[in-house]
Design an enzyme around this catalytic site. Structure first.
Site, PDB file in Angstrom:
ATOM      1  N   ASP A 473      76.153 -39.743  48.288  1.00  0.00           N
ATOM      2  CA  ASP A 473      77.160 -40.537  48.998  1.00  0.00           C
ATOM      3  C   ASP A 473      77.479 -39.928  50.364  1.00  0.00           C
ATOM      4  O   ASP A 473      77.171 -38.752  50.632  1.00  0.00           O
ATOM      5  CB  ASP A 473      78.426 -40.608  48.122  1.00  0.00           C
ATOM      6  N   ASP A 535      79.987 -51.613  48.615  1.00  0.00           N
ATOM      7  CA  ASP A 535      81.064 -51.416  47.639  1.00  0.00           C
ATOM      8  C   ASP A 535      81.629 -52.754  47.198  1.00  0.00           C
ATOM      9  O   ASP A 535      82.401 -52.821  46.241  1.00  0.00           O
ATOM     10  CB  ASP A 535      82.183 -50.564  48.248  1.00  0.00           C
TER      11      ASP A 535
END
Ligand code: DGJ
Length: 715
Positions: A473, A535
């Site tokens: 990430d 997301d």
């Protein structure tokens, strides 16, 4: 094939030609990029086509009206340049003239420290043209690679200082190309967090300069390093389209400039804003690789070509050519609030559903119970996970699932042991506290010690537990850059770390992520064959996000999960079927609390997993056809067809229910006219020609967000 005929270089791909001429002075002139031409010496055309009333020399030649291959600013071309190098006098006037060339067989030149397309089992040839400015002693080697089987050209440039003094590279695009005066549109993909890669098509008008650039640190949510230039009549199925994709994860720039004569210059590379690189005598500077692709079969044709190139010849991981495990990720199920037993409940339920990989997301390390602390402290939180990572991995494996783990290796929280020990490792400038992004600082990856720390701390964990998957990430953009050119040095550091870890752990499946799809670029794909696309996992939002992401990137790279309803990002309530039907067109997984599902949902999910198991090889390897664009209205549909045309999957969505309305017939694509295709569920039979030329009526239920997925096979 690369042919040299007189002063003409003719690069031929499968069905394209790219032709470069050297004029009588040694300027490199662009002659043609598009459909394949017969080979000949086209040089006689230059003098005629390069004359204007505004000539700068006695023979009437004007560089400004010419189509150029790698233009400078400050001589007779006054458009924006492909390069600019400041010399010892402090000016950057330059004129690069042809010096020599070489052709390298069967190889794509790898660029030092940067990811590139590789040739693999494909036949490739590389043309290197050396240009030289004798006044300032600068040499630039332009590299062009063509493939026998692909319609792509790989371009990059190498700057060599052959002077005795330092010079400064200020602008260094990887590729620049001038298109003949004409009417073109530009397609590009701007966005934001949870709204990644919107499809924008805009006219290019006389005198206009469109700057599709990003200076946010990573390639960014704001605009993707992929654009298309297309003819006015281009659609999904027809028309000329040129794609430009940069294999780079830092600040990038694509500039499209329509000059005073209507010629259109497109250049792509590192963003010159806040960039400079000091080049000492005998030093070399390499640009990243830009992938140019041409299709005369519309956006669909271009996408299918890019998909083949990127899934076969970009990602080095062995996973690139393997079906990926169906995963469950705990993030939207628990966020930071979990313990080992909660995770094991999820794992057990996942096993019962047929899921193959459990991914433990953020919150397993240091003292991290929210996003305010511990990034950088890559050791397990034993309060949450008494068995440790190794013990938890074993427990997960004992249930029959693989185990995967989340990291955010490029970051540090001020509240961490790492920061307290090495405050100087955070990117910063003197006398200023660095700006926060999600309560964190970025680590200085231009510093070898920092890179070594990341490699070592991740290696310790990956080497000591059975970890099959890593989610990498990256959750903030770059600020407080210590100097011009810093972003590029950081990007090289990132590639060094990724190279080391992917080579050391070749069996691990790496997935890229950056607050969703904030670094969805070809550079990251070279290391991780899949990237968390956004997301935003709402099925309706995903129609657009996945649709436009597929313009350049194959479905095998597009990570797509079924999540909870109401959706956590937009609050929309959608059927479980809709959520799965949309996510099938990618690397499929779940990200919700499956322990809370009732018996009906449990059965439905089991069936979804069985279904995806049956189609996942097709999704990964097939040809993708976009049939209806979610940007055009209430419908979205697509089709994935096996390379041998023996089977396909058809997906459709009607976003909002419509009263008493007939839905438009869908004309399919890419099938074999002569084959009979059977719908596996209903056993209805259709001819290939019938499906493509007559079409098939979609069947929607009478509620919002109705979708269908139908699977067809030929006998
Ligand atoms: C951002 C990612 O996009 C999410 O999937 C999740 O991993 C969080 N970070 C965790 O902090």
């Amino acid at each position: 094939m690369i042919l040299k005929n007189g002063n003409t270089f003719h690069l031929q791909g499968r069905s394209t030609s790219y032709i470069i001429l050297i004029n009588e002075y040694g300027d490199l002139i662009h002659y043609h990029y598009g459909k394949k031409l017969a080979d000949m010496d086209y040089c006689a055309r230059i003098a005629n086509e390069s004359r204007s009333v505004m000539s700068y020399d006695e023979k009437g030649i004007c560089l400004e009206i010419s189509l150029l291959e790698y233009p400078a600013y400050g001589y007779t071309d006054l458009r924006s340049p492909a390069y600019s190098v400041k010399n010892k006098y402090g000016n950057s006037v330059s004129r690069l003239l042809y010096k020599d060339y070489c052709i390298i067989q069967n190889e794509v030149q790898q660029i030092e420290g940067m990811p590139c397309v590789f040739s693999g089992d494909k036949k490739a040839q590389t043309l290197e043209i050396t240009l030289r400015d004798n006044i300032i002693n600068l040499e630039v080697i332009l590299s062009y690679t063509v493939f026998e089987e692909y319609d792509i050209i790989l371009r990059s440039a190498k700057f060599i200082n052959t002077a005795d003094e330092v010079m400064t590279v200020e602008t260094c695009y990887s590729a620049s190309i001038d298109f003949e005066k004409g009417e073109y549109d530009l397609v590009y993909f701007p966005g934001a967090w949870i709204r990644e890669r919107e499809f924008i098509r805009t006219e290019i008008r006389l005198g206009e300069k469109l700057d599709i650039s990003n200076a946010r640190g990573g390639s960014g949510h704001a605009v993707n390093p992929f654009v298309m230039l297309c003819s006015k009549d281009a659609t999904e199925r027809k028309g000329e389209v040129y794609g430009f994709s940069l294999i780079y994860s830092g600040n990038h720039s694509t500039v499209v400039e329509c000059d005073i004569y209507g010629n259109v210059r497109v250049k792509q590379g590192i963003n010159p804003f806040e960039f400079e690189h000091e080049l000492r005598p005998d030093e070399t500077f390499y640009t990243p690789q830009s992938v140019l692709c041409y299709s005369d079969s519309g956006f669909g044709g271009l996408s299918r070509e890019m998909h083949d190139v990127y899934r076969n010849n970009l990602c080095k991981s062995k996973w690139a050519n393997m079906d990926r495990p169906i995963l469950i990720n705990n993030w939207e199920a628990t966020y930071f609030d979990f313990d080992e037993e909660k995770l094991m409940e999820i794992v057990k339920k996942a096993k019962a559903l047929g899921i193959e990989l459990f991914v433990l997301d953020d919150g397993w390390f240091g003292k991290r119970n929210d996003d305010k602390s511990s990034l950088g402290d890559w050791f397990v939180n034993k309060q949450k996970l008494p068995s440790g990572i190794n013990g938890l991995a074993k427990r997960v494996n004992n249930e029959g699932l693989k185990f995967g783990l989340w990291f955010e290796p490029e970051m540090v929280n001020p509240d961490s042991k790492l920061y307290r020990t090495h405050p100087a490792w955070a990117i910063s400038v003197p006398d200023r506290r660095p700006a926060f992004g999600r309560n964190q600082y970025m680590l200085d990856l231009s510093n070898n010690d920092v890179c070594d720390y990341i490699i070592k701390s991740l290696s310790d964990i990956l080497g000591n537990a059975n970890i099959s998957y890593v989610k990498w990430d990256y959750n903030r953009m770059m600020t407080d850059m210590p100097c011009k050119g810093y972003n590029h040095r950081y990007t090289l550091g990132l590639y060094k770390v990724l190279d080391a870890l992917t080579e050391k752990f070749p069996d691990v499946l790496f997935e890229g992520c950056a607050s969703g799809g904030g670094r969805f670029d070809a550079g990251i794909l070279a290391y991780s064959p899949q990237i968390w696309t956004s997301d935003n996992s709402d099925a309706v939002s995903r129609l657009k996000i996945q649709y436009s992401t597929s313009m350049c990137y194959p479905l095998s790279t597009i990570s797509a999960h079924v999540t909870a309803s109401p959706n956590h990002q937009v609050g929309r309530i959608t059927p479980l079927k809709t959520r799965a039907d949309v996510a099938y067109a990618g690397i499929f997984g779940y990200e919700l609390d499956i322990t809370q599902m009732d018996a009906v949902e449990t059965e439905e999910v089991k069936k979804q997993i069985e279904f995806y198991n049956e189609i996942r090889t097709l999704v990964r390897t097939g040809d993708f056809y976009r049939l209806q664009s979610p940007y055009d209205g209430n419908y979205c549909s697509w089709q994935i067809v096996a390379k041998d045309k023996s089977e396909f999957v058809l997906f459709g969505c009607r976003v909002l229910a419509l009263p008493n309305t007939k839905d438009a017939i869908l004309k399919l694509e890419g099938l074999d006219e002569s084959l009979q295709y059977t719908d596996i569920d209903t056993e209805e039979q259709f001819g290939g020609a019938e499906l493509m030329y007559r079409g098939i009526l979609p069947k929607y239920k009478n509620y919002d967000f109705s979708t269908f997925v139908r699977r067809f096979k030929s006998k």
